[in-house]
Design a protein around this motif. Structure first.
Motif, PDB file in Angstrom:
ATOM      1  N   GLN A  65       0.821  -1.253  -0.218  1.00 12.80           N
ATOM      2  CA  GLN A  65       0.398  -0.151  -0.401  1.00 12.80           C
ATOM      3  C   GLN A  65       1.089   1.510   0.210  1.00 12.80           C
ATOM      4  N   ASP A  66       2.485   1.207   0.248  1.00 12.01           N
ATOM      5  CA  ASP A  66       2.682   2.135   0.856  1.00 12.01           C
ATOM      6  C   ASP A  66       4.170   2.006   0.047  1.00 12.01           C
ATOM      7  N   PHE A  67       4.384   2.134  -1.624  1.00 11.81           N
ATOM      8  CA  PHE A  67       5.952   2.228  -2.023  1.00 11.81           C
ATOM      9  C   PHE A  67       5.893   3.447  -3.066  1.00 11.81           C
ATOM     10  N   ASP A  68       7.214   3.915  -2.986  1.00 14.47           N
ATOM     11  CA  ASP A  68       7.505   4.597  -4.539  1.00 14.47           C
ATOM     12  C   ASP A  68       8.080   4.128  -5.285  1.00 14.47           C
ATOM     13  N   ILE A  69       8.048   3.204  -6.632  1.00 18.06           N
ATOM     14  CA  ILE A  69       8.453   2.549  -7.474  1.00 18.06           C
ATOM     15  C   ILE A  69       9.929   3.171  -7.872  1.00 18.06           C
ATOM     16  N   GLU A  70       9.918   4.760  -7.651  1.00 17.06           N
ATOM     17  CA  GLU A  70      10.726   5.822  -7.995  1.00 17.06           C
ATOM     18  C   GLU A  70      12.154   5.395  -6.522  1.00 17.06           C
TER      19      GLU A  70
END
Length: 135
Positions: free
Chosen positions: A112-117
């Motif tokens: 629910q809480d990830f930023d691929i960058e």
């Protein structure tokens, strides 16, 4: 790099779920996710499912809901068990048998809480391991 990575003094906690929410899980990861080497493998199943993988220890991983909704898939040498939601088909995680590292392989795309960058992506050549994939 050791496998799984050696835990550090820092960690991060994460919640994840399949697309429909029938399966929900949580885990803690050390080093924290933004430092953890997230695996992008080019083997047949990782490529087809778009997996980005991290490896929390079993003791730090909990299924909160929907264990009864999980379906399983094994292929090739039938060592790992891929678990996916039987309702929506989302590939959530992979379980390893006794004698392998005590980890659950988690698909980061279910978090629910990830930023691929911000991920520390490490490419792995899984395609060269084992038999060639043919249907």
């Amino acid at each position: 790099m050791s496998f799984p990575p050696t835990p550090t003094g820092e960690s991060s906690s994460h919640s994840g779920n399949c697309h429909c929410g029938a399966v929900r899980f949580k885990f803690t990861l050390s080093p924290p996710l933004h430092e953890y080497p997230t695996t992008e493998c080019n083997c047949s199943i990782c490529t087809k499912n778009g997996f980005l993988l991290v490896y929390p220890f079993n003791k730090d991983f909990t299924i909160e809901k929907g264990e009864d909704k999980l379906k399983e898939y094994q292929f090739a040498q039938r060592i790992s068990t891929h678990q996916f939601c039987g309702e929506c088909g989302s590939s959530c995680f992979i379980r390893l048998p006794e004698g392998h590292p005590p980890i659950t392989v988690v698909n980061v795309r279910m978090l629910q809480d990830f930023d691929i960058e911000k991920l520390n992506i490490r490419k792995v050549d899984g395609k060269s391991r084992g038999e060639e994939y043919n249907v």
